[in-house]
Design an enzyme around this catalytic site. Sequence first.
Site, PDB file in Angstrom:
ATOM      1  N   HIS A 114       0.582  -1.318  -0.041  1.00  0.00           N
ATOM      2  CA  HIS A 114       0.115   0.095  -0.017  1.00  0.00           C
ATOM      3  C   HIS A 114       0.729   1.184  -0.094  1.00  0.00           C
ATOM      4  CE1 HIS A 114      -3.704  -2.279   0.328  1.00  0.00           C
ATOM      5  NE2 HIS A 114      -3.212  -2.910   1.479  1.00  0.00           N
TER       6      HIS A 114
ATOM      7  N   HIS B 157      -2.722  -2.424   8.319  1.00  0.00           N
ATOM      8  CA  HIS B 157      -3.757  -2.633   7.395  1.00  0.00           C
ATOM      9  C   HIS B 157      -4.320  -1.547   6.666  1.00  0.00           C
ATOM     10  CE1 HIS B 157      -7.645  -4.540   6.225  1.00  0.00           C
ATOM     11  NE2 HIS B 157      -8.339  -3.640   6.812  1.00  0.00           N
TER      12      HIS B 157
ATOM     13  N   LYS C 284      -5.951  -9.954  -7.219  1.00  0.00           N
ATOM     14  CA  LYS C 284      -6.670  -9.092  -6.584  1.00  0.00           C
ATOM     15  C   LYS C 284      -7.522  -8.058  -7.178  1.00  0.00           C
ATOM     16  CE  LYS C 284      -5.945  -6.373  -2.442  1.00  0.00           C
ATOM     17  NZ  LYS C 284      -4.861  -5.878  -1.089  1.00  0.00           N
ATOM     18  N   GLU C 285      -8.853  -7.956  -6.799  1.00  0.00           N
ATOM     19  CA  GLU C 285      -9.878  -6.983  -7.564  1.00  0.00           C
ATOM     20  C   GLU C 285      -9.623  -5.589  -7.328  1.00  0.00           C
ATOM     21  OE1 GLU C 285     -12.707  -7.826  -9.109  1.00  0.00           O
ATOM     22  OE2 GLU C 285     -12.384  -9.996  -9.061  1.00  0.00           O
TER      23      GLU C 285
ATOM     24  N   ASN D  19      -6.644  -2.811  -5.337  1.00  0.00           N
ATOM     25  CA  ASN D  19      -5.903  -2.431  -4.317  1.00  0.00           C
ATOM     26  C   ASN D  19      -5.306  -0.895  -4.528  1.00  0.00           C
ATOM     27  OD1 ASN D  19      -3.642  -3.862  -2.412  1.00  0.00           O
ATOM     28  ND2 ASN D  19      -2.316  -2.558  -3.784  1.00  0.00           N
ATOM     29  N   THR D  20      -5.156  -0.367  -3.244  1.00  0.00           N
ATOM     30  CA  THR D  20      -4.964   1.059  -3.174  1.00  0.00           C
ATOM     31  C   THR D  20      -3.250   1.325  -2.623  1.00  0.00           C
ATOM     32  OG1 THR D  20      -7.091   1.726  -2.817  1.00  0.00           O
ATOM     33  CG2 THR D  20      -5.382   3.142  -2.268  1.00  0.00           C
TER      34      THR D  20
END
Length: 178
Positions: free
Chosen positions: A38, A138, A66-67, A69-70
Amino acid sequence: MEILQSAVIFLLVFSFSLTAAEVPPDVAPRYQKFLRQHVDPDMSVQKCDSEMRERGITAGSGNDCKEINTLIQANKRVIKDVCGKAGTPKNNLFISNQPFPVVTCILKSGERHPRCQYQGKRSTRYIVLGCDKGWPVHYEKGITVVKGGSGYSILNLFKTIVYHAFSVVFQILSGECL
């Protein structure tokens, strides 16, 4: 003169040790994963495919694409501060007091790594982080900055935080969290 030099050296070493905080060993693996997935000050929308592939970012522990992600376009020190003085604690999460530029990589095609193709989208968002002992571990989500507004509505923010807090509790209870 020798005592003065020794005192100056001692003060320099002491002040450096205060600023060079060390990640607690039990937090370090999750912090390193957070950084890998991230954080990239130099991220651009054109780099989504290559960064997702090179960083090995996949869905869960498998090899599925992964659909979404930032990646936060800031250095790790500034992001870490969100877990303290630059963030507001809410339900075991921290919301940044200031918005951050981010690039969100959205899956266009592909099912399995490394054949995933992404489209990047740049935006400015308040970031919501899960922190452990003052270290980000997270990325929960980003809250879009609304031009001309306060950045987010309090009711929507509260709903989002409650939803994600329950989501995190469910993941912990079901053993899905690291």
